[in-house]
Scaffold this motif. Structure first.
Motif, PDB file in Angstrom:
ATOM      1  N   PHE A 148       1.591  21.757  -5.864  1.00 32.61           N
ATOM      2  CA  PHE A 148       0.223  21.232  -5.973  1.00 32.61           C
ATOM      3  C   PHE A 148      -0.260  20.713  -4.627  1.00 32.61           C
ATOM      4  O   PHE A 148      -1.424  20.892  -4.255  1.00 32.61           O
ATOM      5  CB  PHE A 148       0.159  20.143  -7.048  1.00 32.61           C
ATOM      6  CG  PHE A 148       0.517  20.661  -8.411  1.00 32.61           C
ATOM      7  CD1 PHE A 148      -0.136  21.759  -8.932  1.00 32.61           C
ATOM      8  CD2 PHE A 148       1.532  20.077  -9.159  1.00 32.61           C
ATOM      9  CE1 PHE A 148       0.198  22.267 -10.177  1.00 32.61           C
ATOM     10  CE2 PHE A 148       1.874  20.577 -10.405  1.00 32.61           C
ATOM     11  CZ  PHE A 148       1.202  21.663 -10.911  1.00 32.61           C
ATOM     12  N   ALA A 149       0.640  20.056  -3.868  1.00 38.02           N
ATOM     13  CA  ALA A 149       0.285  19.626  -2.510  1.00 38.02           C
ATOM     14  C   ALA A 149      -0.043  20.847  -1.662  1.00 38.02           C
ATOM     15  O   ALA A 149      -1.029  20.853  -0.917  1.00 38.02           O
ATOM     16  CB  ALA A 149       1.439  18.836  -1.897  1.00 38.02           C
ATOM     17  N   LEU A 168      -9.621  19.118  -6.628  1.00 40.95           N
ATOM     18  CA  LEU A 168     -10.108  19.657  -7.900  1.00 40.95           C
ATOM     19  C   LEU A 168      -9.403  20.969  -8.258  1.00 40.95           C
ATOM     20  O   LEU A 168      -8.950  21.165  -9.389  1.00 40.95           O
ATOM     21  CB  LEU A 168     -11.623  19.895  -7.790  1.00 40.95           C
ATOM     22  CG  LEU A 168     -12.409  19.706  -9.086  1.00 40.95           C
ATOM     23  CD1 LEU A 168     -12.352  18.265  -9.522  1.00 40.95           C
ATOM     24  CD2 LEU A 168     -13.842  20.159  -8.875  1.00 40.95           C
ATOM     25  N   ILE A 169      -9.299  21.876  -7.283  1.00 36.55           N
ATOM     26  CA  ILE A 169      -8.667  23.175  -7.543  1.00 36.55           C
ATOM     27  C   ILE A 169      -7.195  22.985  -7.867  1.00 36.55           C
ATOM     28  O   ILE A 169      -6.647  23.593  -8.792  1.00 36.55           O
ATOM     29  CB  ILE A 169      -8.864  24.119  -6.335  1.00 36.55           C
ATOM     30  CG1 ILE A 169     -10.338  24.506  -6.228  1.00 36.55           C
ATOM     31  CG2 ILE A 169      -7.984  25.362  -6.462  1.00 36.55           C
ATOM     32  CD1 ILE A 169     -10.677  25.378  -5.054  1.00 36.55           C
ATOM     33  N   SER A 170      -6.554  22.102  -7.114  1.00 37.62           N
ATOM     34  CA  SER A 170      -5.140  21.827  -7.352  1.00 37.62           C
ATOM     35  C   SER A 170      -4.920  21.277  -8.762  1.00 37.62           C
ATOM     36  O   SER A 170      -3.984  21.688  -9.469  1.00 37.62           O
ATOM     37  CB  SER A 170      -4.650  20.838  -6.295  1.00 37.62           C
ATOM     38  OG  SER A 170      -3.287  20.674  -6.386  1.00 37.62           O
ATOM     39  N   VAL A 171      -5.792  20.382  -9.181  1.00 33.14           N
ATOM     40  CA  VAL A 171      -5.692  19.829 -10.531  1.00 33.14           C
ATOM     41  C   VAL A 171      -5.957  20.918 -11.571  1.00 33.14           C
ATOM     42  O   VAL A 171      -5.344  20.947 -12.637  1.00 33.14           O
ATOM     43  CB  VAL A 171      -6.643  18.621 -10.701  1.00 33.14           C
ATOM     44  CG1 VAL A 171      -6.758  18.203 -12.152  1.00 33.14           C
ATOM     45  CG2 VAL A 171      -6.156  17.445  -9.862  1.00 33.14           C
ATOM     46  N   GLY A 172      -6.859  21.851 -11.226  1.00 31.57           N
ATOM     47  CA  GLY A 172      -7.114  22.985 -12.110  1.00 31.57           C
ATOM     48  C   GLY A 172      -5.848  23.797 -12.363  1.00 31.57           C
ATOM     49  O   GLY A 172      -5.537  24.164 -13.494  1.00 31.57           O
ATOM     50  N   PHE A 173      -5.097  24.067 -11.280  1.00 32.62           N
ATOM     51  CA  PHE A 173      -3.813  24.746 -11.431  1.00 32.62           C
ATOM     52  C   PHE A 173      -2.875  23.920 -12.323  1.00 32.62           C
ATOM     53  O   PHE A 173      -2.146  24.472 -13.145  1.00 32.62           O
ATOM     54  CB  PHE A 173      -3.157  24.955 -10.060  1.00 32.62           C
ATOM     55  CG  PHE A 173      -3.524  26.241  -9.397  1.00 32.62           C
ATOM     56  CD1 PHE A 173      -2.743  27.363  -9.582  1.00 32.62           C
ATOM     57  CD2 PHE A 173      -4.651  26.330  -8.596  1.00 32.62           C
ATOM     58  CE1 PHE A 173      -3.071  28.558  -8.980  1.00 32.62           C
ATOM     59  CE2 PHE A 173      -4.995  27.522  -7.993  1.00 32.62           C
ATOM     60  CZ  PHE A 173      -4.203  28.638  -8.178  1.00 32.62           C
ATOM     61  N   ALA A 174      -2.912  22.583 -12.144  1.00 31.70           N
ATOM     62  CA  ALA A 174      -2.040  21.714 -12.928  1.00 31.70           C
ATOM     63  C   ALA A 174      -2.373  21.809 -14.416  1.00 31.70           C
ATOM     64  O   ALA A 174      -1.485  21.749 -15.263  1.00 31.70           O
ATOM     65  CB  ALA A 174      -2.167  20.272 -12.445  1.00 31.70           C
ATOM     66  N   ALA A 214       0.196  15.645 -10.842  1.00 30.97           N
ATOM     67  CA  ALA A 214      -0.263  16.693  -9.934  1.00 30.97           C
ATOM     68  C   ALA A 214      -1.407  16.190  -9.055  1.00 30.97           C
ATOM     69  O   ALA A 214      -1.487  16.553  -7.874  1.00 30.97           O
ATOM     70  CB  ALA A 214      -0.715  17.909 -10.731  1.00 30.97           C
ATOM     71  N   ALA A 215      -2.266  15.337  -9.620  1.00 33.06           N
ATOM     72  CA  ALA A 215      -3.371  14.796  -8.827  1.00 33.06           C
ATOM     73  C   ALA A 215      -2.821  13.970  -7.658  1.00 33.06           C
ATOM     74  O   ALA A 215      -3.308  14.063  -6.528  1.00 33.06           O
ATOM     75  CB  ALA A 215      -4.280  13.945  -9.707  1.00 33.06           C
ATOM     76  N   ILE A 216      -1.781  13.168  -7.923  1.00 32.87           N
ATOM     77  CA  ILE A 216      -1.155  12.391  -6.844  1.00 32.87           C
ATOM     78  C   ILE A 216      -0.622  13.339  -5.771  1.00 32.87           C
ATOM     79  O   ILE A 216      -0.829  13.144  -4.573  1.00 32.87           O
ATOM     80  CB  ILE A 216      -0.014  11.515  -7.401  1.00 32.87           C
ATOM     81  CG1 ILE A 216      -0.575  10.501  -8.399  1.00 32.87           C
ATOM     82  CG2 ILE A 216       0.716  10.801  -6.272  1.00 32.87           C
ATOM     83  CD1 ILE A 216       0.494   9.716  -9.123  1.00 32.87           C
ATOM     84  N   ALA A 217       0.064  14.396  -6.210  1.00 35.44           N
ATOM     85  CA  ALA A 217       0.640  15.350  -5.254  1.00 35.44           C
ATOM     86  C   ALA A 217      -0.455  16.037  -4.444  1.00 35.44           C
ATOM     87  O   ALA A 217      -0.283  16.281  -3.249  1.00 35.44           O
ATOM     88  CB  ALA A 217       1.479  16.390  -5.991  1.00 35.44           C
ATOM     89  N   SER A 218      -1.608  16.335  -5.090  1.00 31.63           N
ATOM     90  CA  SER A 218      -2.648  17.047  -4.359  1.00 31.63           C
ATOM     91  C   SER A 218      -3.269  16.140  -3.294  1.00 31.63           C
ATOM     92  O   SER A 218      -3.649  16.615  -2.225  1.00 31.63           O
ATOM     93  CB  SER A 218      -3.709  17.580  -5.316  1.00 31.63           C
ATOM     94  OG  SER A 218      -4.405  16.524  -5.907  1.00 31.63           O
ATOM     95  N   SER A 248       1.174  26.614   6.368  1.00 27.75           N
ATOM     96  CA  SER A 248       2.024  27.799   6.231  1.00 27.75           C
ATOM     97  C   SER A 248       2.743  27.697   4.889  1.00 27.75           C
ATOM     98  O   SER A 248       2.649  26.677   4.206  1.00 27.75           O
ATOM     99  CB  SER A 248       3.034  27.846   7.382  1.00 27.75           C
ATOM    100  OG  SER A 248       3.970  26.816   7.219  1.00 27.75           O
ATOM    101  N   PRO A 249       3.452  28.746   4.455  1.00 30.95           N
ATOM    102  CA  PRO A 249       4.115  28.679   3.144  1.00 30.95           C
ATOM    103  C   PRO A 249       5.219  27.629   3.060  1.00 30.95           C
ATOM    104  O   PRO A 249       5.613  27.246   1.962  1.00 30.95           O
ATOM    105  CB  PRO A 249       4.709  30.086   2.974  1.00 30.95           C
ATOM    106  CG  PRO A 249       3.915  30.948   3.878  1.00 30.95           C
ATOM    107  CD  PRO A 249       3.542  30.102   5.043  1.00 30.95           C
ATOM    108  N   ALA A 250       5.736  27.164   4.209  1.00 31.64           N
ATOM    109  CA  ALA A 250       6.896  26.267   4.195  1.00 31.64           C
ATOM    110  C   ALA A 250       6.806  25.087   3.216  1.00 31.64           C
ATOM    111  O   ALA A 250       7.768  24.837   2.485  1.00 31.64           O
ATOM    112  CB  ALA A 250       7.191  25.770   5.603  1.00 31.64           C
ATOM    113  N   PRO A 251       5.668  24.356   3.164  1.00 32.19           N
ATOM    114  CA  PRO A 251       5.636  23.214   2.235  1.00 32.19           C
ATOM    115  C   PRO A 251       5.766  23.601   0.763  1.00 32.19           C
ATOM    116  O   PRO A 251       6.034  22.749  -0.067  1.00 32.19           O
ATOM    117  CB  PRO A 251       4.270  22.574   2.496  1.00 32.19           C
ATOM    118  CG  PRO A 251       3.839  23.080   3.813  1.00 32.19           C
ATOM    119  CD  PRO A 251       4.451  24.431   3.972  1.00 32.19           C
ATOM    120  N   LEU A 252       5.575  24.880   0.434  1.00 26.63           N
ATOM    121  CA  LEU A 252       5.681  25.288  -0.974  1.00 26.63           C
ATOM    122  C   LEU A 252       7.064  25.827  -1.313  1.00 26.63           C
ATOM    123  O   LEU A 252       7.317  26.221  -2.448  1.00 26.63           O
ATOM    124  CB  LEU A 252       4.658  26.376  -1.296  1.00 26.63           C
ATOM    125  CG  LEU A 252       3.191  25.967  -1.313  1.00 26.63           C
ATOM    126  CD1 LEU A 252       2.557  26.190   0.037  1.00 26.63           C
ATOM    127  CD2 LEU A 252       2.438  26.707  -2.380  1.00 26.63           C
TER     128      LEU A 252
END
Lengths: 316, 287
Positions: free
Chosen positions: A60-61, A88-94, A212-216, A230-234
């Motif tokens: 989510f971050a 908002l988008i990140s929370v949508g994924f959550a 997830a909101a906290i993480a975003s 970059s992809p590394a944080p995921l």
């Protein structure tokens, strides 16, 4: 209650004084530690209250980071609009992930979040046209506004410290609210909570979205702190790093995740001077934590240890 | 749609499905028996792959390479089970987290030992040569992988339905407490299944290198694919592992053929559908 207020005041005073006495590097490492404290808190909300160990909180971050990078840098949208949109988008994924995982329990939940998180990770390096693949999207920086350079390490520190303390205090209140107790009750005995008429699935789903909101929010700070997305944080490595921070500090308490993140970032900074093998160190820390102190530093029985030490030194 | 491409992608999908079945079958049985999911499975795949391919290069024998890969992973799996998992037996999450940590350590150690360059499988020319399958020519070795997976499936089926050990495993998966009360030593059985699963992961690491070259990060991709297989098929079910492997193999083969940028992301679709309509998986049972 009174002692608690003193501890919080002392902590805030410490956070306020720190940038005045520490060097640039130390402040930037503290920024990173606070970001990881938020991610570890996001993990701990689910692990400590629901027994749900998630390996997709860093995802989510990462999503909010990519939204900022893609819309802000590639399409040049204004930062002020991009940040709320990212969350908002990140929370949508959550919401989607939450609907898929709400019925899973314990190990199944762990497996599901691992699979979901790694799918987004795969997307982040395979969808090269949009994400830039492994090279990522560079040049992400907070702009200057009203004469303040928001990209400056110490300005970022001030914002990050305020948001981190705010979120930790808010989560502390949630833990002690009726809703927080309901979550604990669900972890203890789901059937009983359902029999008492509590909306078990809804409570778990909201906890998932809240975490997830906290993480975003952490992701927003992370992408501006790194300056490149970059992809590394995921990657799974990052998810395990956050998990280790929470387990090390103790995910059942409110301040455990912060403590764990601080210790782990210090350890990482120290180890980095000698070797590149910091993932091995993280793995070893996780193994030792699970075998020796499953409840983490914050709930380690220090008193009984001191007691035993005194007794053995008195008799010896 | 070009018919030739279609056949080619189908055969690729079947090859991947065969590999996935070899990897996921042991994993799903171990999970069914003791509710332990080995998240170091991908790391064992990589470990077996690197050591086995190295052995193959030294000895010039494919059989020896595959066996070495399997045995190295088996030793790793048994050591992990005996030395670490035993200490937290019954705490399913602690066991899962321990296996993640071990997987991380193994993958990092392999990066030190073998570097980051991708390694492919040096095959003898007669196995590399294409074979006429009627519809098109296809590499002999890949056909061999499919045959191996089918043979493994048949062996598993015979062991599970025709032998005492198989009956004991089925009993353990169905109801651990009752099976133990009947005098079946479920922990020992589990150790055996775990060892076989690790062996298969390591052996798959060597054979699979003909399909996906060994590189850092492959461990997590393999683990993710295996998890998707058992989530779709249902945890603890061999039939589920076979069907899950087919679905996963086909989807990722066709996705990488037509929309390579979404190759792995497309697995999201079958997995979500299963989770919405049949959360226990196609052949799983609700517990």
């Amino acid at each position: 209650m009174k002692r608690e207020a003193w501890i919080i005041l002392l902590l805030i005073a410490g956070l306020a004084v720190w940038p005045l006495i520490a060097g640039d590097y130390a402040v930037s490492r503290t920024n990173r530690a606070m970001i990881y404290a938020l991610l570890a808190l996001s993990f701990s909300v689910l692990a400590g209250r629901l027994g749900w160990f998630s390996l997709c909180q860093t995802t989510f971050a990462g999503i909010s980071g990519y939204v900022i990078a893609i819309l802000g840098v590639r399409y040049g949208w204004p930062t002020g609009a991009v940040i709320p949109l990212a969350i908002l988008i990140s929370v949508g994924f959550a919401v989607v992930f939450g609907l898929l995982t709400v019925r899973a329990r314990r190990v199944s939940f762990l497996m599901l979040t691992l699979a979901l998180g790694q799918m987004i990770y795969a997307l982040s390096f395979q969808w090269v046209d949009v994400t830039g693949g492994y090279n990522g999207i560079p040049g992400i920086r907070l702009p200057s506004f009203l004469g303040i350079d928001f990209g400056d390490t110490r300005v970022l520190y001030a914002m990050l410290a305020t948001v981190t303390v705010g979120i930790f205090m808010a989560v502390h209140r949630v833990y002690r609210s009726q809703y927080g107790l309901l979550l604990l009750g669900i972890q203890e005995n789901e059937e009983r909570m359902r029999a008492l008429g509590h909306p078990v699935h809804l409570a778990r789903f909201t906890a998932f979205v809240m975490a997830a909101a906290i993480a975003s929010v952490a992701g927003v700070f992370l992408v501006f702190d790194m300056g490149i997305m970059s992809p590394a944080p995921l990657s799974l490595n990052q998810a395990v790093l956050v998990l280790t921070a929470a387990v090390l500090g103790g995910y059942r308490t409110i301040w455990g995740p912060a403590l764990g993140a601080a210790v782990l970032i210090m350890l990482q900074t120290g180890v980095a001077q000698y070797t590149d093998r910091h993932m091995m160190v993280i793995g070893a820390v996780l193994v030792l934590c699970i075998l020796l102190m499953p409840r983490g530093l914050s709930e380690f029985p220090w008193k009984s240890l001191v007691h035993r030490f005194r007794r053995s030194s008195a008799s010896g | 749609m070009n018919l030739h491409t279609f056949y080619f992608l189908t055969l690729n999908g079947l090859t991947l499905a065969a590999l996935l079945f070899i990897m996921a079958s042991g994993l799903t049985l171990a999970f069914g028996l003791m509710r332990v999911v080995n998240l170091a499975h991908g790391a064992f795949y990589l470990l077996g792959g690197y050591v086995g391919v190295h052995m193959l290069q030294v000895s010039d024998s494919l059989v020896l390479g595959v066996l070495t890969g399997g045995v190295v992973a088996l030793v790793g799996g048994v050591l992990m089970e005996r030395l670490l998992l035993q200490r937290v037996r019954g705490l399913d999450l602690s066991e899962a987290l321990l296996t993640i940590a071990i997987g991380l350590i193994i993958a990092d150690a392999l990066l030190v030992a073998y570097g980051g360059r991708p390694i492919s499988l040096p095959l003898p020319p007669e196995l590399r040569a294409p074979m006429d399958l009627g519809v098109m020519m296809y590499p002999t070795f890949r056909v061999l992988i499919m045959v191996t997976a089918v043979a493994l499936g048949i062996v598993f089926w015979i062991v599970m339905t025709r032998t005492r050990v198989g009956a004991a495993i089925r009993a353990g998966v169905d109801d651990r407490e009752t099976a133990m009360a009947q005098g079946i030593n479920v922990p020992l059985l589990f150790a055996g299944v775990f060892a076989v699963a690790s062996f298969l992961a390591g052996a798959a690491g060597v054979i699979g290198t003909s399909y996906m070259s060994l590189s850092p990060g492959l461990d997590v991709r393999v683990l993710m694919l295996s998890l998707v297989v058992i989530i779709i098929g249902g945890m603890g079910s061999l039939k589920g592992a076979a069907v899950g492997a087919l679905v996963t193999g086909m989807v990722s083969s066709f996705a990488s053929g037509y929309l390579p940028q979404f190759a792995l992301f497309f697995l999201f679709l079958p997995m979500s559908l299963i989770l919405v309509f049949r959360p226990q998986g196609l052949f799983g049972r609700t517990t």
